[in-house]
Design a protein around this motif. Structure first.
Motif, PDB file in Angstrom:
ATOM      1  N   LEU A  52      -0.997  36.512  37.754  1.00 34.81           N
ATOM      2  CA  LEU A  52      -0.018  35.892  38.647  1.00 34.81           C
ATOM      3  C   LEU A  52       1.386  35.946  38.039  1.00 34.81           C
ATOM      4  N   VAL A  53       1.482  35.703  36.744  1.00 31.20           N
ATOM      5  CA  VAL A  53       2.776  35.764  36.062  1.00 31.20           C
ATOM      6  C   VAL A  53       3.317  37.189  36.069  1.00 31.20           C
ATOM      7  N   GLN A  54       2.435  38.143  35.840  1.00 30.55           N
ATOM      8  CA  GLN A  54       2.831  39.552  35.829  1.00 30.55           C
ATOM      9  C   GLN A  54       3.389  39.981  37.183  1.00 30.55           C
ATOM     10  N   MET A  55       2.735  39.570  38.266  1.00 33.53           N
ATOM     11  CA  MET A  55       3.218  39.928  39.600  1.00 33.53           C
ATOM     12  C   MET A  55       4.546  39.240  39.915  1.00 33.53           C
ATOM     13  N   GLU A  56       4.734  38.023  39.413  1.00 35.47           N
ATOM     14  CA  GLU A  56       6.004  37.329  39.632  1.00 35.47           C
ATOM     15  C   GLU A  56       7.145  38.060  38.925  1.00 35.47           C
ATOM     16  N   PRO A  69       7.460  43.990  47.397  1.00 34.89           N
ATOM     17  CA  PRO A  69       6.569  43.465  48.447  1.00 34.89           C
ATOM     18  C   PRO A  69       5.091  43.562  48.086  1.00 34.89           C
ATOM     19  N   LEU A  70       4.691  44.643  47.387  1.00 38.20           N
ATOM     20  CA  LEU A  70       3.284  44.764  46.994  1.00 38.20           C
ATOM     21  C   LEU A  70       2.940  43.724  45.931  1.00 38.20           C
ATOM     22  N   ALA A  71       3.831  43.516  44.972  1.00 41.44           N
ATOM     23  CA  ALA A  71       3.590  42.491  43.947  1.00 41.44           C
ATOM     24  C   ALA A  71       3.479  41.106  44.598  1.00 41.44           C
ATOM     25  N   THR A  72       4.317  40.840  45.593  1.00 41.20           N
ATOM     26  CA  THR A  72       4.259  39.554  46.303  1.00 41.20           C
ATOM     27  C   THR A  72       2.955  39.410  47.066  1.00 41.20           C
ATOM     28  N   ALA A  73       2.540  40.486  47.757  1.00 43.89           N
ATOM     29  CA  ALA A  73       1.291  40.447  48.535  1.00 43.89           C
ATOM     30  C   ALA A  73       0.085  40.232  47.619  1.00 43.89           C
TER      31      ALA A  73
END
Length: 461
Positions: free
Chosen positions: A368-372, A391-395
């Protein structure tokens, strides 16, 4: 006729894999999600199709695939540590036979999650994995959505292609996954390239989102309703007109209430108090038992350790005492035994102990931290080739959070689908990291030449 269709499709899929070995990877993901061998009557279920394609995918990557762009993620080492720890607890399990049965598919899910990011070295491959995961889950969600819209459903009675509690075919699990993939569906509608975005893709994506939202109604899974509420709140980060979104969502929820089945609304009302519902009361009792068990067995009892639990559960007819109806307020005692955890967190605590739970939580939280980080880094990029990353990281982050909230009430700690989503996060992270390093090490000669400034003329002031 259905077996013939499955055989023809799988043979075509596998045949194309001999030309493009990455298709073996996609084929195994399809098999792991849809489980066609269990939907088959006699043709596919007689051969280990999953293990065969699993081997073809790994051998194809080792023998043919280009490995120059391969990068390792730190979370792959966490997966290796979790794999080894689960193997150790399986050897010393309280119930060796039952533990070995669960280990027979858990190790495959973990090994696949370790291997899968190594193959995701291009944007096309990342998008292909997203697409195959969505379409595979869609085959189950669409069937459930159609049956729900036709008036079917009920807790434990809605049949999702397979009348068996396996994989995603359990109502609460599929409701959780169906809500969790909605952000990915909406991402693909805008940024997909395999199917060029147009009105047909948009129509299919919106219809699929609607089918996924129908799953909690058809299955009457309270977990699905909680996940839908969480996703609605998370979506506020991505929408432009937040007040309009909140007003529209509220009006839609109010307008939908009269059309909901009475059995669904009655079951959702039990969320307010667990003491009046035997299922919820049993879950709380199992969690209390698991907490006490972990105090005496800090390293866990191995897979299926819950078999040894013995519980006495008290339920009441109403949440509060009613003097006009005292008979409905009297407690009823139920004797329960061998009740499952119904929570991924307590599943990890009871089976793998405190070390296993810590590894599992670090694995998910770090994702979750990595995607943020990716989301913030590429949120305002102006480069056209990078517009899809944030947008892909957020999804992926929103879907992951939704799944983890659902995991509070469903035992899906080793569900292969979430590990594919984790692998997708790792693949996206390593792909972006490689691109950044290549851009940083670009030769100086590739930059535009600097023209020296002309010296000022004599006497110029």
């Amino acid at each position: 006729m259905r077996d013939i269709a499955f055989v023809a499709f799988l043979f075509a899929f596998i045949g194309l894999g001999f030309r493009k070995p990455f298709l073996f990877v996609l084929c195994f993901c399809y098999i792991d999600i849809v489980a066609p061998q269990r939907l088959s009557y006699f043709l596919i279920n007689s051969i280990p199709i999953s293990l065969i394609v699993f081997g073809l995918a790994i051998v194809g990557w080792l023998a043919v695939d280009d490995k120059r762009d391969t990068r390792w993620s730190g979370r792959q080492f966490l997966l290796i540590a979790l794999l080894l720890y689960c193997w150790m607890t399986t050897i010393q399990a309280d119930f060796p036979v039952e533990a070995a049965d669960k280990w027979s598919w858990v190790w495959k899910a973990l090994v696949w999650a370790i291997f899968l990011p190594l193959t995701l070295r291009t944007k096309l491959r990342i998008e292909s994995l997203v697409l195959i995961m969505l379409l595979s889950a869609a085959s189950i969600a669409i069937a459930g959505g159609i049956k729900t819209a036709a008036g079917g459903g009920g807790y434990g009675t809605l049949q999702l292609l397979l009348n068996e509690n396996y994989g995603l075919y359990e109502g609460s699990i599929m409701s959780t996954v169906g809500i969790a993939i909605i952000p990915l569906i909406l991402w693909y509608r805008r940024h997909g390239t395999i199917f060029t975005p147009d009105w047909r893709v948009s129509l299919f994506c919106f219809a699929l989102c609607f089918a996924c939202m129908l799953l909690p109604i058809g299955t009457q899974a309270r977990t699905g309703l909680v996940c839908l509420a969480v996703l609605a709140v998370l979506s506020l980060r991505a929408v432009k007109h937040r007040f309009l979104y909140m007003a529209g969502a509220g009006l839609l929820a109010i307008a939908a209430i009269p059309f909901l089945p009475q059995s669904f609304t009655e079951r959702m009302e039990t969320i307010q108090g667990y003491k009046s519902d035997q299922s919820a009361s049993t879950r709380v009792a199992v969690w209390a038992w698991t907490w006490d068990y972990a105090k005496e067995n800090p390293f866990g009892g191995g897979f299926e350790a819950y078999i040894q639990n013995r519980l006495r559960v008290e339920t009441t007819g109403v949440d509060k005492y009613d003097p006009d109806k005292p008979q409905e307020s009297e407690a009823t005692v139920h004797d329960e035994k061998s009740r499952a955890y119904h929570s991924s967190y307590f599943e990890m605590l009871g089976e793998q102990g405190y070390p296993g739970l810590a590894l599992w939580l670090i694995l998910h939280i770090s994702g979750l931290v990595q995607m943020e980080r990716l989301r913030r880094r590429y949120l305002k990029t102006r480069r056209g080739e990078e517009q899809w990353i944030a947008p892909l990281a957020t999804a992926l982050q929103h879907g992951h959070i939704t799944y983890m909230v659902g995991s509070l009430f469903v035992g899906v700690a080793f569900q292969p689908f979430i590990y594919m989503m984790l692998a997708l996060q790792m693949g996206l992270s390593t792909y972006v990291r490689r691109r950044e390093r290549e851009a940083g090490w670009r030769p100086l000669t590739a930059r535009p030449a600097q023209v020296p400034a002309r010296a000022p003329a004599a006497g110029a002031g």
